[in-house]
Scaffold this motif. Structure first.
Motif, short mmCIF file in Angstrom:
data_model
loop_
_atom_site.label_atom_id
_atom_site.label_comp_id
_atom_site.label_asym_id
_atom_site.label_seq_id
_atom_site.Cartn_x
_atom_site.Cartn_y
_atom_site.Cartn_z
N PRO A 139 23.39 -24.04 21.00
CA PRO A 139 23.16 -22.90 20.10
C PRO A 139 24.45 -22.50 19.39
CG PRO A 139 23.22 -22.19 22.39
CD PRO A 139 23.30 -23.68 22.42
N LEU A 140 24.35 -22.28 18.07
CA LEU A 140 25.51 -21.96 17.25
C LEU A 140 25.20 -20.77 16.36
CD1 LEU A 140 26.23 -25.59 16.01
CD2 LEU A 140 27.51 -24.39 17.80
N HIS A 141 26.18 -19.92 16.14
CA HIS A 141 26.03 -18.83 15.18
C HIS A 141 26.17 -19.41 13.77
CE1 HIS A 141 26.88 -15.08 17.84
NE2 HIS A 141 26.12 -15.97 18.46
N ILE A 142 25.07 -19.39 13.03
CA ILE A 142 25.08 -19.98 11.70
C ILE A 142 25.96 -19.16 10.76
CG2 ILE A 142 23.05 -18.73 10.85
CD1 ILE A 142 22.18 -21.35 9.46
N TYR A 143 26.70 -19.86 9.93
CA TYR A 143 27.54 -19.26 8.88
C TYR A 143 28.65 -18.37 9.43
CZ TYR A 143 23.70 -20.93 5.98
OH TYR A 143 22.75 -21.72 5.39
N SER A 144 29.07 -18.60 10.66
CA SER A 144 30.20 -17.86 11.20
C SER A 144 31.44 -18.09 10.33
CB SER A 144 30.49 -18.32 12.63
OG SER A 144 31.62 -17.66 13.16
N GLY A 145 32.06 -17.01 9.89
CA GLY A 145 33.22 -17.10 9.01
C GLY A 145 32.90 -16.95 7.54
N PHE A 146 31.61 -16.99 7.16
CA PHE A 146 31.23 -16.77 5.76
C PHE A 146 31.49 -15.30 5.38
CE2 PHE A 146 29.75 -20.86 5.48
CZ PHE A 146 28.85 -21.12 4.45
N TYR A 247 18.06 -24.69 7.59
CA TYR A 247 18.59 -23.49 6.95
C TYR A 247 19.58 -23.85 5.84
CZ TYR A 247 16.34 -20.69 10.53
OH TYR A 247 15.40 -20.08 11.33
N TYR A 248 20.39 -24.88 6.06
CA TYR A 248 21.34 -25.29 5.02
C TYR A 248 20.61 -25.77 3.76
CZ TYR A 248 24.43 -25.39 9.11
OH TYR A 248 25.11 -25.08 10.25
N LEU A 249 19.51 -26.50 3.96
CA LEU A 249 18.71 -26.93 2.82
C LEU A 249 18.04 -25.74 2.14
CD1 LEU A 249 17.05 -30.11 4.38
CD2 LEU A 249 18.62 -30.09 2.43
N GLU A 250 17.46 -24.85 2.95
CA GLU A 250 16.78 -23.67 2.40
C GLU A 250 17.75 -22.80 1.59
OE1 GLU A 250 15.14 -19.45 4.19
OE2 GLU A 250 14.68 -21.28 5.32
N ASP A 251 18.98 -22.72 2.04
CA ASP A 251 19.95 -21.85 1.39
C ASP A 251 20.73 -22.54 0.28
OD1 ASP A 251 19.16 -19.89 3.16
OD2 ASP A 251 20.73 -20.36 4.62
#
Length: 328
Positions: A139-146, A247-251
């Motif tokens: 499990p990873l926090h998506i877009y951490s650091g954005f 999510y990367y594709l969706e975004d």
């Protein structure tokens, strides 16, 4: 019965708890504030005295020994009287409107089981905007650091998992799912809870309008992570699925275009990734290195800030104790 109870498990770090409570208690009039339940999970610092000074506005549950995040949350929920339960880490700084946005979103659909907030590092970048699973099911926090206002983190939506550092759930649903599983100790309790909710047919969501700062890792002990991860894999490896790429594709941060023959054309936003190290040029390698250095510096600055807060809290407690002795 109050509308909402905020349950805050704490273990030492009195300065952080003081900071969090002062923000919460300063957000509402005493007649309208939600119930706040603090579970002092075996603290050995000045936490007990600090809480006693706020006992007129905070309910206190005291453990003689540290029993861990999950059990502390469950016991806090057991004494709470709210229809909604908000689990909140003591290393957070809630921002204006955070609770209203969280409750509004959580009550917007009967199948919504748990809703997590947007959490920011002290420098204003993303710490949590939903949790995804990589290919190895980590499990990873998506877009951490954005950046906090990036379009990818500025939309509320469903995830398999969100963090329990700030999350809301109806009491009846929390009771139905059986609360946090205390087989996990200070790690993965929130992951497991989300997946059990989904197993019961409930949805897990991220609310981008509920914003808090989070001093991530300030109160976290990673020593038990391998044990927790092994239990997570044993229980959920056949149920979770890799979803990061979706999510990367969706975004719009990854795009794949196909010609009549392969190879396809792959585009990746530089906000998201650099080339594999084996093929990266000097500039890309330097960018990745600098990014890591900035992250490490941010964590170190946070650690130093916390130490300064704790030193001030110890000095205040010592001064108060000396004053009490002189009066005696």
């Amino acid at each position: 019965m109050t509308t909402c109870s905020i349950v805050i498990p704490v273990h030492n770090r009195a300065a952080l708890t003081t900071q969090c409570l002062d923000v919460l208690l300063g957000s509402w009039a005493e007649t309208t504030e939600p119930e706040i339940v603090v579970v002092d999970d075996g603290s050995s610092d000045s936490t007990a005295q600090m809480l006693a000074a706020r006992a007129d506005r905070v309910r206190i549950v005291r453990h003689d020994q540290n029993v861990g995040f999950g059990r502390a949350c469950n016991e806090g929920a057991a004494v709470a009287t709210g229809e909604w339960l908000v689990f909140l880490n003591n290393d957070t700084l809630p921002q204006s409107g955070w609770l209203d946005a969280l409750l509004r979103y959580a009550s917007s659909g009967e199948q919504i089981g748990l809703v997590g907030s947007k959490l920011l590092f002290p420098n204003g970048t993303i710490q949590h905007a939903g949790v995804v699973f990589a290919r190895d099911l980590t499990p990873l926090h998506i877009y951490s650091g954005f950046h906090a206002d990036h379009p990818a983190v500025s939309k509320s939506r469903e995830f398999q998992v969100v963090t329990g550092a700030c999350a809301v759930i109806r009491r009846e649903i929390f009771d139905e799912v059986g609360g946090f599983d205390v087989g996990f100790v200070n790690g993965y309790e929130d992951v497991d809870l989300c997946l059990r909710l989904r197993q019961l047919g409930y949805e897990v969501h991220y609310c981008h309008e509920s914003v808090l700062y989070h001093l991530e890792s300030a109160t976290r002990d990673h020593a038990l992570d391998p044990q927790n991860h092994a239990l997570f894999r044993e229980r959920w490896a056949d149920d979770v699925r890799q979803d990061d790429i979706e999510y990367y594709l969706e975004d719009g941060l990854i795009d794949i275009r196909y010609c009549e023959q392969f190879p396809a054309l792959l585009w990746v936003s530089p906000d998201l990734a650099v080339l594999d190290r084996e093929r990266a040029n000097v500039g890309e390698t330097l960018l990745a290195k600098r990014s890591r250095q900035v992250y490490d510096a941010l964590k170190e600055n946070t650690r130093l800030r916390i130490e300064l807060l704790e030193a001030g809290e110890r000095a205040r407690a010592t001064s108060e104790a000396s004053g009490a002795e002189r009066l005696a």
